[in-house]
Design a protein around this motif. Sequence first.
Motif, PDB file in Angstrom:
ATOM      1  N   VAL A   1       0.854  -1.180   0.000  1.00 47.10           N
ATOM      2  CA  VAL A   1       0.000   0.000   0.000  1.00 47.10           C
ATOM      3  C   VAL A   1       0.894   1.235   0.000  1.00 47.10           C
ATOM      4  O   VAL A   1       1.795   1.368   0.829  1.00 47.10           O
ATOM      5  CB  VAL A   1      -0.936   0.013   1.219  1.00 47.10           C
ATOM      6  CG1 VAL A   1      -1.803   1.276   1.213  1.00 47.10           C
ATOM      7  CG2 VAL A   1      -1.823  -1.226   1.227  1.00 47.10           C
ATOM      8  N   VAL A   2       0.632   2.132  -0.934  1.00 44.37           N
ATOM      9  CA  VAL A   2       1.474   3.315  -1.104  1.00 44.37           C
ATOM     10  C   VAL A   2       0.627   4.574  -0.981  1.00 44.37           C
ATOM     11  O   VAL A   2      -0.389   4.723  -1.668  1.00 44.37           O
ATOM     12  CB  VAL A   2       2.194   3.299  -2.466  1.00 44.37           C
ATOM     13  CG1 VAL A   2       2.936   4.612  -2.697  1.00 44.37           C
ATOM     14  CG2 VAL A   2       3.160   2.128  -2.538  1.00 44.37           C
ATOM     15  N   ALA A   3       1.066   5.475  -0.096  1.00 49.54           N
ATOM     16  CA  ALA A   3       0.454   6.798   0.032  1.00 49.54           C
ATOM     17  C   ALA A   3       1.427   7.822  -0.527  1.00 49.54           C
ATOM     18  O   ALA A   3       2.512   8.015   0.026  1.00 49.54           O
ATOM     19  CB  ALA A   3       0.134   7.103   1.493  1.00 49.54           C
ATOM     20  N   VAL A   4       1.072   8.443  -1.635  1.00 48.48           N
ATOM     21  CA  VAL A   4       1.921   9.475  -2.234  1.00 48.48           C
ATOM     22  C   VAL A   4       1.436  10.829  -1.733  1.00 48.48           C
ATOM     23  O   VAL A   4       0.309  11.245  -2.030  1.00 48.48           O
ATOM     24  CB  VAL A   4       1.878   9.425  -3.770  1.00 48.48           C
ATOM     25  CG1 VAL A   4       2.790  10.506  -4.355  1.00 48.48           C
ATOM     26  CG2 VAL A   4       2.293   8.052  -4.273  1.00 48.48           C
TER      27      VAL A   4
ATOM     28  N   ALA B   1      -4.103   6.940   6.859  1.00 54.55           N
ATOM     29  CA  ALA B   1      -4.146   6.063   5.684  1.00 54.55           C
ATOM     30  C   ALA B   1      -3.618   4.680   6.039  1.00 54.55           C
ATOM     31  O   ALA B   1      -4.194   3.661   5.631  1.00 54.55           O
ATOM     32  CB  ALA B   1      -3.325   6.668   4.552  1.00 54.55           C
ATOM     33  N   ARG B   2      -2.556   4.643   6.800  1.00 55.70           N
ATOM     34  CA  ARG B   2      -1.993   3.354   7.202  1.00 55.70           C
ATOM     35  C   ARG B   2      -2.961   2.585   8.092  1.00 55.70           C
ATOM     36  O   ARG B   2      -3.162   1.384   7.924  1.00 55.70           O
ATOM     37  CB  ARG B   2      -0.665   3.551   7.935  1.00 55.70           C
ATOM     38  CG  ARG B   2       0.018   2.230   8.308  1.00 55.70           C
ATOM     39  CD  ARG B   2       1.316   2.457   9.062  1.00 55.70           C
ATOM     40  NE  ARG B   2       2.000   1.193   9.290  1.00 55.70           N
ATOM     41  CZ  ARG B   2       1.702   0.339  10.251  1.00 55.70           C
ATOM     42  NH1 ARG B   2       0.703   0.618  11.094  1.00 55.70           N
ATOM     43  NH2 ARG B   2       2.367  -0.794  10.397  1.00 55.70           N
ATOM     44  N   ARG B   3      -3.613   3.277   9.047  1.00 54.46           N
ATOM     45  CA  ARG B   3      -4.557   2.599   9.934  1.00 54.46           C
ATOM     46  C   ARG B   3      -5.728   2.024   9.150  1.00 54.46           C
ATOM     47  O   ARG B   3      -6.156   0.892   9.388  1.00 54.46           O
ATOM     48  CB  ARG B   3      -5.059   3.567  11.014  1.00 54.46           C
ATOM     49  CG  ARG B   3      -4.039   3.885  12.086  1.00 54.46           C
ATOM     50  CD  ARG B   3      -4.712   4.521  13.304  1.00 54.46           C
ATOM     51  NE  ARG B   3      -5.297   5.813  12.968  1.00 54.46           N
ATOM     52  CZ  ARG B   3      -4.650   6.967  13.051  1.00 54.46           C
ATOM     53  NH1 ARG B   3      -3.379   6.976  13.448  1.00 54.46           N
ATOM     54  NH2 ARG B   3      -5.244   8.099  12.757  1.00 54.46           N
ATOM     55  N   THR B   4      -6.250   2.812   8.204  1.00 54.80           N
ATOM     56  CA  THR B   4      -7.365   2.320   7.391  1.00 54.80           C
ATOM     57  C   THR B   4      -6.950   1.124   6.547  1.00 54.80           C
ATOM     58  O   THR B   4      -7.702   0.151   6.400  1.00 54.80           O
ATOM     59  CB  THR B   4      -7.891   3.439   6.475  1.00 54.80           C
ATOM     60  OG1 THR B   4      -8.296   4.550   7.272  1.00 54.80           O
ATOM     61  CG2 THR B   4      -9.083   2.955   5.651  1.00 54.80           C
TER      62      THR B   4
ATOM     63  N   PHE C   1       3.388  -0.967   4.125  1.00 53.74           N
ATOM     64  CA  PHE C   1       2.855   0.352   3.827  1.00 53.74           C
ATOM     65  C   PHE C   1       4.025   1.295   3.609  1.00 53.74           C
ATOM     66  O   PHE C   1       4.985   1.295   4.380  1.00 53.74           O
ATOM     67  CB  PHE C   1       1.976   0.855   4.976  1.00 53.74           C
ATOM     68  CG  PHE C   1       1.398   2.228   4.754  1.00 53.74           C
ATOM     69  CD1 PHE C   1       0.165   2.383   4.139  1.00 53.74           C
ATOM     70  CD2 PHE C   1       2.084   3.365   5.168  1.00 53.74           C
ATOM     71  CE1 PHE C   1      -0.374   3.643   3.930  1.00 53.74           C
ATOM     72  CE2 PHE C   1       1.549   4.632   4.959  1.00 53.74           C
ATOM     73  CZ  PHE C   1       0.321   4.773   4.341  1.00 53.74           C
ATOM     74  N   ARG C   2       3.927   2.095   2.552  1.00 57.57           N
ATOM     75  CA  ARG C   2       5.026   2.994   2.238  1.00 57.57           C
ATOM     76  C   ARG C   2       4.492   4.382   1.919  1.00 57.57           C
ATOM     77  O   ARG C   2       3.545   4.537   1.159  1.00 57.57           O
ATOM     78  CB  ARG C   2       5.829   2.458   1.054  1.00 57.57           C
ATOM     79  CG  ARG C   2       7.170   3.137   0.833  1.00 57.57           C
ATOM     80  CD  ARG C   2       7.910   2.504  -0.339  1.00 57.57           C
ATOM     81  NE  ARG C   2       8.106   1.062  -0.153  1.00 57.57           N
ATOM     82  CZ  ARG C   2       8.625   0.271  -1.076  1.00 57.57           C
ATOM     83  NH1 ARG C   2       8.990   0.779  -2.257  1.00 57.57           N
ATOM     84  NH2 ARG C   2       8.775  -1.013  -0.842  1.00 57.57           N
ATOM     85  N   ARG C   3       5.121   5.370   2.506  1.00 57.05           N
ATOM     86  CA  ARG C   3       4.794   6.767   2.213  1.00 57.05           C
ATOM     87  C   ARG C   3       5.841   7.311   1.242  1.00 57.05           C
ATOM     88  O   ARG C   3       7.046   7.204   1.493  1.00 57.05           O
ATOM     89  CB  ARG C   3       4.775   7.584   3.497  1.00 57.05           C
ATOM     90  CG  ARG C   3       4.612   9.086   3.287  1.00 57.05           C
ATOM     91  CD  ARG C   3       4.567   9.788   4.633  1.00 57.05           C
ATOM     92  NE  ARG C   3       4.639  11.232   4.493  1.00 57.05           N
ATOM     93  CZ  ARG C   3       4.615  12.070   5.529  1.00 57.05           C
ATOM     94  NH1 ARG C   3       4.511  11.588   6.763  1.00 57.05           N
ATOM     95  NH2 ARG C   3       4.693  13.369   5.333  1.00 57.05           N
TER      96      ARG C   3
ATOM     97  N   ARG D   1       7.190   5.599 -10.042  1.00 54.84           N
ATOM     98  CA  ARG D   1       8.517   5.374  -9.469  1.00 54.84           C
ATOM     99  C   ARG D   1       8.535   4.115  -8.599  1.00 54.84           C
ATOM    100  O   ARG D   1       9.455   3.306  -8.687  1.00 54.84           O
ATOM    101  CB  ARG D   1       8.947   6.595  -8.650  1.00 54.84           C
ATOM    102  CG  ARG D   1      10.410   6.540  -8.205  1.00 54.84           C
ATOM    103  CD  ARG D   1      10.846   7.848  -7.604  1.00 54.84           C
ATOM    104  NE  ARG D   1      10.377   8.017  -6.234  1.00 54.84           N
ATOM    105  CZ  ARG D   1       9.675   9.039  -5.798  1.00 54.84           C
ATOM    106  NH1 ARG D   1       9.300   9.995  -6.628  1.00 54.84           N
ATOM    107  NH2 ARG D   1       9.321   9.126  -4.527  1.00 54.84           N
ATOM    108  N   VAL D   2       7.509   3.963  -7.781  1.00 54.60           N
ATOM    109  CA  VAL D   2       7.435   2.771  -6.937  1.00 54.60           C
ATOM    110  C   VAL D   2       7.305   1.517  -7.795  1.00 54.60           C
ATOM    111  O   VAL D   2       7.955   0.495  -7.540  1.00 54.60           O
ATOM    112  CB  VAL D   2       6.249   2.868  -5.955  1.00 54.60           C
ATOM    113  CG1 VAL D   2       6.079   1.561  -5.201  1.00 54.60           C
ATOM    114  CG2 VAL D   2       6.470   4.000  -4.973  1.00 54.60           C
TER     115      VAL D   2
END
Length: 300
Positions: A33-36, A63-66, A81-83, A95-96
Amino acid sequence: MKAVVAYRGGDDTPEALELGATLRRTTGAELLVVAVLPPTSEPGTERVDLEYRQWLDSVADQARRTAVETLSPGYPDGLEFRRIASNSVADGLVRVAEESDVDLLVLGSARAATQGSLLVGSVSSRLLHSSPVPILLAPQGYGGDPLATFGSLTCAYAGTDRSREALAAACSLVKRYDGHLRVATFVPRANTMYPPEVGLDAEDMVAAQWAEQAVELHEDALEFCKNHGVTAVETVVARGQGWPGALTAIPWSPNDILVLGSSRLGQLARVFLGSTATKILRHTPVPALVVPAGTYTWSD
């Protein structure tokens, strides 16, 4: 198989997480899961606004908790999880995808979409012209069943090179979970295809020609599937008024997947949708998998 699920919380609805969960249950895919989010400072800036940084941290934490609640309840360390810091969500996801050697990107519909429809937003629109890997898109309101797995894979087939790429991807994917494969040729009919003085004979003739061409297309598709190790294949000609009517002519189940091919953009394999694929995508009632040329194989 490894998939990036794009989710930032906030304006992002949870359909991408739900579709990622279904993908994992169906294929055993590993999820990232990626949050940009925007960077906390610009180059050359000595002082970072503390409140802004704290707000971005809170967005990422939520976002990570959800994501954990949806994909790994009770096991927060069991979800990757990655920011990512980037001023462009699409650029960050590309990029990811390139750095992490993933198989596909999973995205939700634009927030303005109506229930059950798939509306391409600014991020997904840009990715549909820049992603180096297939994109799996969820319609608004998708999900909710904690036991759901993919149903039929329906490949839009027109006998072109890009639809063959899509069919190859569908064959490879359906063998992973012993699923049902369906090859569809869509025939949208205009409201006023012919003026009244021409009568219905001309329209009937065109419909008969379409049917004859569809039979030839499907014979080609069945042989293609057989060569890729899939012999149980359903074929369907989906006719209806315009693209909405053609798309709804198929008896979809909520967890079916529509598979579309795409062209190349430049010298590298990138997603690039033609006008027909764009229209199909706009009216699909189920999740859609868009496959760029040259990317139809899936990792173990």
